[in-house]
Design a protein around this motif. Structure first.
Motif, PDB file in Angstrom:
ATOM      1  N   GLY A  23      -1.426  14.899  21.196  1.00 45.72           N
ATOM      2  CA  GLY A  23      -1.801  14.841  19.792  1.00 45.72           C
ATOM      3  C   GLY A  23      -0.639  14.910  18.825  1.00 45.72           C
ATOM      4  O   GLY A  23      -0.840  15.149  17.631  1.00 45.72           O
ATOM      5  N   GLN A  24       0.580  14.678  19.311  1.00 43.60           N
ATOM      6  CA  GLN A  24       1.742  14.712  18.437  1.00 43.60           C
ATOM      7  C   GLN A  24       2.184  13.290  18.068  1.00 43.60           C
ATOM      8  O   GLN A  24       1.653  12.303  18.580  1.00 43.60           O
ATOM      9  CB  GLN A  24       2.873  15.493  19.109  1.00 43.60           C
ATOM     10  CG  GLN A  24       2.473  16.938  19.405  1.00 43.60           C
ATOM     11  CD  GLN A  24       3.659  17.803  19.771  1.00 43.60           C
ATOM     12  OE1 GLN A  24       4.594  17.972  18.984  1.00 43.60           O
ATOM     13  NE2 GLN A  24       3.619  18.358  20.970  1.00 43.60           N
ATOM     14  N   LEU A  25       3.169  13.190  17.178  1.00 44.52           N
ATOM     15  CA  LEU A  25       3.621  11.910  16.647  1.00 44.52           C
ATOM     16  C   LEU A  25       4.934  11.479  17.284  1.00 44.52           C
ATOM     17  O   LEU A  25       5.796  12.310  17.562  1.00 44.52           O
ATOM     18  CB  LEU A  25       3.810  11.997  15.128  1.00 44.52           C
ATOM     19  CG  LEU A  25       2.638  12.496  14.287  1.00 44.52           C
ATOM     20  CD1 LEU A  25       3.013  12.415  12.811  1.00 44.52           C
ATOM     21  CD2 LEU A  25       1.374  11.717  14.568  1.00 44.52           C
ATOM     22  N   VAL A  26       5.078  10.179  17.454  1.00 41.30           N
ATOM     23  CA  VAL A  26       6.311   9.587  17.986  1.00 41.30           C
ATOM     24  C   VAL A  26       6.615   8.321  17.198  1.00 41.30           C
ATOM     25  O   VAL A  26       5.724   7.487  16.990  1.00 41.30           O
ATOM     26  CB  VAL A  26       6.177   9.246  19.485  1.00 41.30           C
ATOM     27  CG1 VAL A  26       7.412   8.493  19.979  1.00 41.30           C
ATOM     28  CG2 VAL A  26       5.957  10.506  20.316  1.00 41.30           C
ATOM     29  N   ALA A  27       7.858   8.167  16.769  1.00 36.25           N
ATOM     30  CA  ALA A  27       8.293   6.919  16.142  1.00 36.25           C
ATOM     31  C   ALA A  27       8.925   6.034  17.211  1.00 36.25           C
ATOM     32  O   ALA A  27       9.686   6.519  18.053  1.00 36.25           O
ATOM     33  CB  ALA A  27       9.289   7.192  15.019  1.00 36.25           C
ATOM     34  N   GLY A  35       7.401   1.858  14.129  1.00 39.42           N
ATOM     35  CA  GLY A  35       6.089   2.415  13.880  1.00 39.42           C
ATOM     36  C   GLY A  35       6.060   3.921  14.078  1.00 39.42           C
ATOM     37  O   GLY A  35       6.857   4.473  14.853  1.00 39.42           O
ATOM     38  N   LEU A  36       5.139   4.581  13.391  1.00 39.69           N
ATOM     39  CA  LEU A  36       4.919   6.017  13.539  1.00 39.69           C
ATOM     40  C   LEU A  36       3.575   6.195  14.228  1.00 39.69           C
ATOM     41  O   LEU A  36       2.524   5.995  13.613  1.00 39.69           O
ATOM     42  CB  LEU A  36       4.929   6.703  12.174  1.00 39.69           C
ATOM     43  CG  LEU A  36       4.684   8.216  12.171  1.00 39.69           C
ATOM     44  CD1 LEU A  36       5.746   8.939  12.986  1.00 39.69           C
ATOM     45  CD2 LEU A  36       4.639   8.743  10.752  1.00 39.69           C
ATOM     46  N   ALA A 137      -0.512   3.165  14.419  1.00 40.43           N
ATOM     47  CA  ALA A 137       0.889   3.243  13.992  1.00 40.43           C
ATOM     48  C   ALA A 137       1.159   2.383  12.766  1.00 40.43           C
ATOM     49  O   ALA A 137       1.273   1.162  12.875  1.00 40.43           O
ATOM     50  CB  ALA A 137       1.818   2.822  15.133  1.00 40.43           C
ATOM     51  N   PRO A 138       1.299   3.012  11.604  1.00 38.78           N
ATOM     52  CA  PRO A 138       1.863   2.312  10.447  1.00 38.78           C
ATOM     53  C   PRO A 138       3.382   2.328  10.557  1.00 38.78           C
ATOM     54  O   PRO A 138       3.934   2.838  11.545  1.00 38.78           O
ATOM     55  CB  PRO A 138       1.374   3.168   9.278  1.00 38.78           C
ATOM     56  CG  PRO A 138       1.376   4.557   9.851  1.00 38.78           C
ATOM     57  CD  PRO A 138       0.978   4.411  11.302  1.00 38.78           C
ATOM     58  N   SER A 139       4.062   1.821   9.565  1.00 37.99           N
ATOM     59  CA  SER A 139       5.525   1.841   9.577  1.00 37.99           C
ATOM     60  C   SER A 139       6.036   3.280   9.469  1.00 37.99           C
ATOM     61  O   SER A 139       5.417   4.134   8.828  1.00 37.99           O
ATOM     62  CB  SER A 139       6.083   0.991   8.439  1.00 37.99           C
ATOM     63  OG  SER A 139       5.560   1.412   7.194  1.00 37.99           O
ATOM     64  N   ALA A 140       7.182   3.536  10.097  1.00 41.02           N
ATOM     65  CA  ALA A 140       7.708   4.899  10.230  1.00 41.02           C
ATOM     66  C   ALA A 140       8.615   5.268   9.063  1.00 41.02           C
ATOM     67  O   ALA A 140       9.801   5.564   9.241  1.00 41.02           O
ATOM     68  CB  ALA A 140       8.437   5.048  11.557  1.00 41.02           C
ATOM     69  N   ASN A 141       8.065   5.244   7.865  1.00 43.68           N
ATOM     70  CA  ASN A 141       8.815   5.586   6.662  1.00 43.68           C
ATOM     71  C   ASN A 141       7.961   6.476   5.772  1.00 43.68           C
ATOM     72  O   ASN A 141       6.736   6.503   5.891  1.00 43.68           O
ATOM     73  CB  ASN A 141       9.217   4.326   5.895  1.00 43.68           C
ATOM     74  CG  ASN A 141       8.006   3.467   5.559  1.00 43.68           C
ATOM     75  OD1 ASN A 141       7.473   2.760   6.403  1.00 43.68           O
ATOM     76  ND2 ASN A 141       7.545   3.529   4.309  1.00 43.68           N
ATOM     77  N   ARG A 142       8.596   7.204   4.867  1.00 36.53           N
ATOM     78  CA  ARG A 142       7.848   7.928   3.853  1.00 36.53           C
ATOM     79  C   ARG A 142       7.147   6.913   2.952  1.00 36.53           C
ATOM     80  O   ARG A 142       7.677   5.834   2.673  1.00 36.53           O
ATOM     81  CB  ARG A 142       8.781   8.800   3.026  1.00 36.53           C
ATOM     82  CG  ARG A 142       9.483   9.907   3.803  1.00 36.53           C
ATOM     83  CD  ARG A 142       8.534  10.990   4.280  1.00 36.53           C
ATOM     84  NE  ARG A 142       7.824  11.611   3.173  1.00 36.53           N
ATOM     85  CZ  ARG A 142       8.324  12.561   2.393  1.00 36.53           C
ATOM     86  NH1 ARG A 142       9.559  12.977   2.578  1.00 36.53           N
ATOM     87  NH2 ARG A 142       7.599  13.070   1.426  1.00 36.53           N
ATOM     88  N   SER A 143       5.963   7.256   2.508  1.00 34.95           N
ATOM     89  CA  SER A 143       5.179   6.348   1.674  1.00 34.95           C
ATOM     90  C   SER A 143       5.971   5.961   0.427  1.00 34.95           C
ATOM     91  O   SER A 143       6.567   6.805  -0.246  1.00 34.95           O
ATOM     92  CB  SER A 143       3.874   7.028   1.268  1.00 34.95           C
ATOM     93  OG  SER A 143       3.023   6.145   0.591  1.00 34.95           O
ATOM     94  N   GLY A 144       5.985   4.658   0.144  1.00 34.66           N
ATOM     95  CA  GLY A 144       6.701   4.146  -1.014  1.00 34.66           C
ATOM     96  C   GLY A 144       8.098   3.658  -0.713  1.00 34.66           C
ATOM     97  O   GLY A 144       8.718   2.993  -1.547  1.00 34.66           O
TER      98      GLY A 144
END
Length: 205
Positions: A23-27, A35-36, A137-144
């Motif tokens: 249940g954790q995140l990986v880029a 992707g994130l 997985a959306p893109s691995a960036n902060r929103s904006g």
């Protein structure tokens, strides 16, 4: 949280697969952008994506797979979708289709559709096979901020926010995937990308 930045090896991919299953995140890299990722069928894991990115929760996510058999629990597949999959998967094409009940609302923003794609990047495919899970997985960036095509930008945005980033080099396409909706009576191109409208029309008219 300490964020590990590791090259793509069998060991790091095995670690990434364990983290995703927990249940954790990986880029990770794809041919379009980095992707994130989170386990797409784990609602709490998916919520972590929105927290890490600062992304509004009403913004649907794309589900990444490595084998079409995974679609059986994700969406309803029609003939036009199959033709596009034959032509462009693996590759930078996202197809929106009617969702199935097993997909959490957190992935789809409570819509009755879900976006799916099969990436062609060898590291992305190796990770998806290693975990054998559908990965939202959306893109691995902060929103904006711009979608990252290099791991250094991912690290700048995600350091301290996620446990692991897999370094797979530069993204080949460097442009987010083409998105087409086949969920209703009308076919609708929603985002341009590496698969052009002319290429789509050559396959489905």
């Amino acid at each position: 949280m300490n964020t590990q930045l590791l090259p793509a090896t069998d060991e790091s991919l095995a670690l990434a697969a364990r983290l995703l299953a927990d249940g954790q995140l990986v880029a990770f890299p794809t041919e379009t952008v980095y992707g994130l990722g989170a386990h797409a069928m784990d609602a709490q894991a998916v919520l972590g994506i929105f927290a890490a990115k600062g992304r509004p929760a009403d913004n649907p996510l794309i589900v990444h797979i490595h084998d079409r058999s995974q679609l059986e629990v994700i969406c309803e597949v029609n003939e036009q979708a199959l033709r596009l999959m034959d032509a462009f998967w693996p590759g930078p094409l996202t197809i929106i289709l009617p969702r199935k009940d097993a997909v959490p609302d957190e992935v789809t923003a409570r819509l009755d559709t879900v976006a799916v794609r099969m990436p062609s990047h060898p590291v992305a495919m190796a990770l998806l096979k290693a975990c054998n899970l559908p990965i939202a997985a959306p893109s691995a960036n902060r929103s904006g901020k711009p979608s990252p095509t290099s791991v250094r930008y991912v690290f700048d945005d995600m350091d301290g926010r996620i446990p692991l980033i897999i370094d797979g080099g530069e993204s080949d396409v460097g442009l987010e995937s083409t998105v087409i909706s086949l969920a209703g009576d009308r076919r609708c191109s929603l985002r341009p990308g590496g698969v052009t409208q002319a290429m789509l029309e050559a396959v489905i008219g």
